[in-house]
Design a protein around this motif. Structure first.
Motif, PDB file in Angstrom:
ATOM      1  N   GLY A   9       0.799  -1.237   0.559  1.00  0.00           N
ATOM      2  CA  GLY A   9       0.251   0.113  -0.006  1.00  0.00           C
ATOM      3  C   GLY A   9       0.712   1.252   0.052  1.00  0.00           C
ATOM      4  N   GLN A  10       1.769   0.994   0.105  1.00  0.00           N
ATOM      5  CA  GLN A  10       3.084   2.445   0.236  1.00  0.00           C
ATOM      6  C   GLN A  10       3.713   2.469  -1.715  1.00  0.00           C
ATOM      7  OE1 GLN A  10       5.962   0.590   2.940  1.00  0.00           O
ATOM      8  NE2 GLN A  10       5.394   2.074   4.160  1.00  0.00           N
ATOM      9  N   TYR A  11       4.023   4.366  -1.363  1.00  0.00           N
ATOM     10  CA  TYR A  11       4.602   4.762  -2.816  1.00  0.00           C
ATOM     11  C   TYR A  11       6.087   4.770  -3.193  1.00  0.00           C
ATOM     12  CZ  TYR A  11      -0.626   6.663  -3.808  1.00  0.00           C
ATOM     13  OH  TYR A  11      -1.863   6.317  -3.414  1.00  0.00           O
ATOM     14  N   PRO A  12       6.331   4.600  -3.811  1.00  0.00           N
ATOM     15  CA  PRO A  12       7.663   4.752  -4.367  1.00  0.00           C
ATOM     16  C   PRO A  12       8.586   5.909  -2.927  1.00  0.00           C
ATOM     17  CG  PRO A  12       6.697   4.411  -6.151  1.00  0.00           C
ATOM     18  CD  PRO A  12       5.649   4.656  -5.126  1.00  0.00           C
ATOM     19  N   HIS A  13       7.723   6.372  -2.934  1.00  0.00           N
ATOM     20  CA  HIS A  13       8.802   7.421  -2.122  1.00  0.00           C
ATOM     21  C   HIS A  13       8.082   7.242  -0.687  1.00  0.00           C
ATOM     22  CE1 HIS A  13       4.636   9.486  -1.878  1.00  0.00           C
ATOM     23  NE2 HIS A  13       4.916   9.818  -0.939  1.00  0.00           N
ATOM     24  N   GLN A  14       8.112   6.599  -0.322  1.00  0.00           N
ATOM     25  CA  GLN A  14       7.929   6.035   1.279  1.00  0.00           C
ATOM     26  C   GLN A  14       9.184   4.761   1.200  1.00  0.00           C
ATOM     27  OE1 GLN A  14       3.826   5.303   0.733  1.00  0.00           O
ATOM     28  NE2 GLN A  14       3.460   6.877   2.689  1.00  0.00           N
ATOM     29  N   LEU A  15       9.749   4.908   0.301  1.00  0.00           N
ATOM     30  CA  LEU A  15      10.408   3.200   0.723  1.00  0.00           C
ATOM     31  C   LEU A  15      11.937   3.974   0.379  1.00  0.00           C
ATOM     32  CD1 LEU A  15       9.357   0.552  -1.571  1.00  0.00           C
ATOM     33  CD2 LEU A  15       8.310   1.278   0.788  1.00  0.00           C
ATOM     34  N   SER A  16      12.780   3.496   1.148  1.00  0.00           N
ATOM     35  CA  SER A  16      14.296   3.747   0.707  1.00  0.00           C
ATOM     36  C   SER A  16      15.135   3.678  -0.825  1.00  0.00           C
ATOM     37  CB  SER A  16      15.344   3.017   1.757  1.00  0.00           C
ATOM     38  OG  SER A  16      15.795   2.093   1.715  1.00  0.00           O
ATOM     39  N   GLY A  17      15.656   4.487  -0.751  1.00  0.00           N
ATOM     40  CA  GLY A  17      16.930   3.767  -2.409  1.00  0.00           C
ATOM     41  C   GLY A  17      17.072   1.720  -2.006  1.00  0.00           C
ATOM     42  N   GLY A  18      17.531   1.033  -0.785  1.00  0.00           N
ATOM     43  CA  GLY A  18      17.091   0.285  -1.409  1.00  0.00           C
ATOM     44  C   GLY A  18      16.695  -1.125  -0.841  1.00  0.00           C
ATOM     45  N   LEU A  19      15.359  -0.639  -0.337  1.00  0.00           N
ATOM     46  CA  LEU A  19      13.956  -1.146  -0.485  1.00  0.00           C
ATOM     47  C   LEU A  19      13.110  -0.849  -1.779  1.00  0.00           C
ATOM     48  CD1 LEU A  19      12.554   0.160   2.774  1.00  0.00           C
ATOM     49  CD2 LEU A  19      12.781  -2.451   2.048  1.00  0.00           C
ATOM     50  N   CYS A  43       7.150 -13.015 -13.222  1.00  0.00           N
ATOM     51  CA  CYS A  43       6.600 -13.832 -13.777  1.00  0.00           C
ATOM     52  C   CYS A  43       7.598 -14.806 -14.194  1.00  0.00           C
ATOM     53  CB  CYS A  43       6.262 -13.644 -15.174  1.00  0.00           C
ATOM     54  SG  CYS A  43       5.020 -11.747 -15.303  1.00  0.00           S
ATOM     55  N   GLY A  44       8.233 -14.680 -13.321  1.00  0.00           N
ATOM     56  CA  GLY A  44       9.503 -15.923 -12.872  1.00  0.00           C
ATOM     57  C   GLY A  44      10.316 -15.964 -14.953  1.00  0.00           C
ATOM     58  N   PRO A  45      10.805 -15.399 -14.868  1.00  0.00           N
ATOM     59  CA  PRO A  45      11.279 -15.067 -16.037  1.00  0.00           C
ATOM     60  C   PRO A  45      13.204 -15.975 -16.402  1.00  0.00           C
ATOM     61  CG  PRO A  45      12.440 -13.062 -14.935  1.00  0.00           C
ATOM     62  CD  PRO A  45      11.132 -13.957 -13.724  1.00  0.00           C
ATOM     63  N   GLU A  46      13.216 -16.495 -17.625  1.00  0.00           N
ATOM     64  CA  GLU A  46      14.767 -17.110 -17.774  1.00  0.00           C
ATOM     65  C   GLU A  46      15.891 -16.320 -18.178  1.00  0.00           C
ATOM     66  OE1 GLU A  46      12.992 -21.157 -20.401  1.00  0.00           O
ATOM     67  OE2 GLU A  46      11.667 -19.048 -19.928  1.00  0.00           O
ATOM     68  N   LEU A  47      15.537 -14.623 -17.969  1.00  0.00           N
ATOM     69  CA  LEU A  47      16.481 -14.304 -18.911  1.00  0.00           C
ATOM     70  C   LEU A  47      16.356 -13.506 -17.622  1.00  0.00           C
ATOM     71  CD1 LEU A  47      19.087 -12.792 -20.636  1.00  0.00           C
ATOM     72  CD2 LEU A  47      17.182 -12.311 -21.858  1.00  0.00           C
ATOM     73  N   LEU A  48      17.232 -12.273 -16.944  1.00  0.00           N
ATOM     74  CA  LEU A  48      17.278 -11.104 -16.284  1.00  0.00           C
ATOM     75  C   LEU A  48      18.522 -10.711 -16.512  1.00  0.00           C
ATOM     76  CD1 LEU A  48      16.074  -9.536 -13.452  1.00  0.00           C
ATOM     77  CD2 LEU A  48      17.772 -10.891 -12.695  1.00  0.00           C
ATOM     78  N   ILE A  49      17.664  -9.236 -16.909  1.00  0.00           N
ATOM     79  CA  ILE A  49      18.855  -8.317 -17.331  1.00  0.00           C
ATOM     80  C   ILE A  49      19.185  -7.207 -15.908  1.00  0.00           C
ATOM     81  CG2 ILE A  49      19.507  -6.210 -19.121  1.00  0.00           C
ATOM     82  CD1 ILE A  49      18.638  -8.110 -21.010  1.00  0.00           C
ATOM     83  N   ALA A  50      20.045  -6.715 -15.891  1.00  0.00           N
ATOM     84  CA  ALA A  50      20.481  -6.357 -14.445  1.00  0.00           C
ATOM     85  C   ALA A  50      21.051  -4.935 -14.701  1.00  0.00           C
ATOM     86  CB  ALA A  50      21.152  -6.718 -13.555  1.00  0.00           C
ATOM     87  N   ASP A  51      20.467  -3.555 -15.063  1.00  0.00           N
ATOM     88  CA  ASP A  51      21.485  -2.325 -15.261  1.00  0.00           C
ATOM     89  C   ASP A  51      22.164  -1.560 -14.293  1.00  0.00           C
ATOM     90  OD1 ASP A  51      23.115  -0.023 -16.267  1.00  0.00           O
ATOM     91  OD2 ASP A  51      21.256   0.674 -17.750  1.00  0.00           O
ATOM     92  N   GLU A  52      22.832  -1.648 -13.955  1.00  0.00           N
ATOM     93  CA  GLU A  52      23.855  -1.534 -12.754  1.00  0.00           C
ATOM     94  C   GLU A  52      22.320  -1.372 -11.474  1.00  0.00           C
ATOM     95  OE1 GLU A  52      26.882   1.314 -13.257  1.00  0.00           O
ATOM     96  OE2 GLU A  52      26.927   1.605 -15.688  1.00  0.00           O
ATOM     97  N   PRO A  53      22.489  -2.434 -11.225  1.00  0.00           N
ATOM     98  CA  PRO A  53      21.366  -2.011 -10.069  1.00  0.00           C
ATOM     99  C   PRO A  53      21.558  -2.084  -8.693  1.00  0.00           C
ATOM    100  CG  PRO A  53      21.703  -4.494 -10.726  1.00  0.00           C
ATOM    101  CD  PRO A  53      23.157  -3.450 -11.671  1.00  0.00           C
ATOM    102  N   SER A  54      23.047  -1.623  -8.480  1.00  0.00           N
ATOM    103  CA  SER A  54      23.446  -0.941  -7.286  1.00  0.00           C
ATOM    104  C   SER A  54      23.835   0.150  -7.407  1.00  0.00           C
ATOM    105  CB  SER A  54      24.440  -1.817  -6.655  1.00  0.00           C
ATOM    106  OG  SER A  54      25.242  -2.397  -7.314  1.00  0.00           O
ATOM    107  N   GLN A  61      23.783  -5.705  -0.612  1.00  0.00           N
ATOM    108  CA  GLN A  61      23.028  -6.653   0.226  1.00  0.00           C
ATOM    109  C   GLN A  61      22.231  -7.354  -1.538  1.00  0.00           C
ATOM    110  OE1 GLN A  61      20.780  -5.215   2.578  1.00  0.00           O
ATOM    111  NE2 GLN A  61      22.466  -4.901   4.337  1.00  0.00           N
ATOM    112  N   ILE A  62      22.294  -6.299  -2.083  1.00  0.00           N
ATOM    113  CA  ILE A  62      21.820  -6.607  -3.338  1.00  0.00           C
ATOM    114  C   ILE A  62      21.695  -7.602  -4.401  1.00  0.00           C
ATOM    115  CG2 ILE A  62      20.926  -5.601  -5.278  1.00  0.00           C
ATOM    116  CD1 ILE A  62      19.431  -4.424  -3.040  1.00  0.00           C
ATOM    117  N   LEU A  63      23.885  -7.325  -3.949  1.00  0.00           N
ATOM    118  CA  LEU A  63      24.448  -8.127  -5.188  1.00  0.00           C
ATOM    119  C   LEU A  63      24.368  -9.623  -4.350  1.00  0.00           C
ATOM    120  CD1 LEU A  63      27.586  -6.194  -5.425  1.00  0.00           C
ATOM    121  CD2 LEU A  63      25.390  -6.606  -7.519  1.00  0.00           C
ATOM    122  N   ARG A  64      24.046  -9.936  -3.257  1.00  0.00           N
ATOM    123  CA  ARG A  64      24.336 -11.320  -3.072  1.00  0.00           C
ATOM    124  C   ARG A  64      22.764 -11.832  -2.749  1.00  0.00           C
ATOM    125  NH1 ARG A  64      24.932 -10.176   2.317  1.00  0.00           N
ATOM    126  NH2 ARG A  64      27.341  -9.571   1.987  1.00  0.00           N
TER     127      ARG A  64
END
Length: 330
Positions: free
Chosen positions: A153-163, A175-186, A196-199
């Motif tokens: 029920g929360q909006y994006p601005h109510q969460l920290s960057g990590g959350l 949806c259980g993807p078989e290919l995940l592309i992560a563009d500098e996720p951290s 934590q995010i990389l782990r």
């Protein structure tokens, strides 16, 4: 006998062209690689080398003026280059997913976290509201978000960057993807949250058997998570191979330069001078001949302005350079 893992993504001769008033810009030039199930391929290089543009080309999310062409672009054997818009829309977000670089701009600030997760799942799976909400809570808990039902029920601005970044990961996995592309996720996170995010990504990939393309300029991240590495410079892959080989015996002078910029514990003295790569990346407008790195390379020679041969080591390491392997090692 070990059976090779299934190839999830196969890319050969990928190009991206963008018309500009000064001429045609070539941000991605003849890029080739493949990713197998359960494998992590890291695309590395300086800012502006074409990493993010390559990921957008794979997902067919390029700017309107850009054009994509490739000799081979297959996802689980399916030809993406010839697929219809309807088919691409069906695959994207479902079997192929992407974690974007900045979660605050990737998440819609006008909708709650739950609305965005539920809509995504219902669109691709045709599920009812209750089933979609249950799936959303399950994924938020899987990515380590406490009180997951309340967070919906929360909006994006109510969460920290990590959350927010964890929400983006949950959305990509809905949806259980078989290919995940992560563009500098951290990139936008502090060091503790970054780890934590990389782990989390590594654990989820191992658990779900996902093929992952991780885009980063942080070689410390690459050393911890990559199975294979593709080093990009000026829109092209100049070296590619197993991560252990790239770090132990870099072949291309640009790869050597990148690694020399990293402080090595026990070897780099406190306050010591790190390596640098002089000069700037060349313009990618118009036709480019020969090695794009030659104007910044200490080993440049006349042959660098001509077609550069592709070399390969017995360990599967490939690179483009006119230097003989023994000269590169020296």
């Amino acid at each position: 006998m070990t059976v090779a893992a299934e190839t999830v993504l196969e890319v050969q001769g990928l190009h991206v062209d963008i018309p500009t008033p000064a001429g045609v810009l070539h941000p991605v030039r003849d890029v080739s690689f493949q990713v197998r199930r359960g494998e992590t391929l890291c695309l590395v290089g300086e800012s502006g080398c074409g990493k993010s543009m390559t990921s957008l080309a794979l997902m067919d999310l390029l700017p309107r003026a850009a054009t994509r062409r490739a000799t081979t672009l297959r996802f689980l054997g399916e030809d993406l280059a010839q697929a219809s818009r309807k088919r691409i829309n069906a695959l994207r977000g479902d079997r192929m997913a992407m974690i974007f670089q900045e979660p605050m701009t990737a998440l819609n600030p006008a909708y709650t976290i739950g609305e965005q997760l539920v809509e995504h799942y219902r669109h691709h799976r045709g599920a009812g509201p209750a089933d979609a909400r249950t799936r959303a809570v399950e994924l938020l808990e899987k990515v380590g978000i406490a009180s997951a039902a309340k967070r919906l029920g929360q909006y994006p601005h109510q969460l920290s960057g990590g959350l927010r970044q964890r929400v983006m990961i949950a959305m990509a996995l809905m949806c259980g993807p078989e290919l995940l592309i992560a563009d500098e996720p951290s990139t936008a996170l502090d060091v503790t949250i970054q780890a934590q995010i990389l782990r989390l990504l590594a654990d989820l990939q191992k658990e779900l058997g996902i093929a992952m393309v991780l885009i980063t300029h942080d070689l410390g991240v690459v050393a911890r998570i990559a199975d294979r590495v593709a080093v990009m410079y000026a829109g092209e892959v100049v070296e590619e191979g197993p991560a252990t080989e790239i770090f132990a015996t870099p072949r291309h002078p640009y790869t050597v330069g990148l690694l020399s910029c990293i402080p090595v514990p026990g070897r780099t003295p406190p306050g010591g001078k790190l390596g640098t790569i002089p000069g700037v990346v060349p313009s990618l407008v118009g036709d480019l001949q020969g090695c794009s790195f030659r104007d910044r390379c200490a080993h440049a020679q006349p042959g660098c302005s001509r077609t550069i041969p592709l070399r390969e080591s017995p360990a599967g390491q490939q690179w483009r350079c006119v230097l003989a392997p023994e000269a590169e090692a020296a």
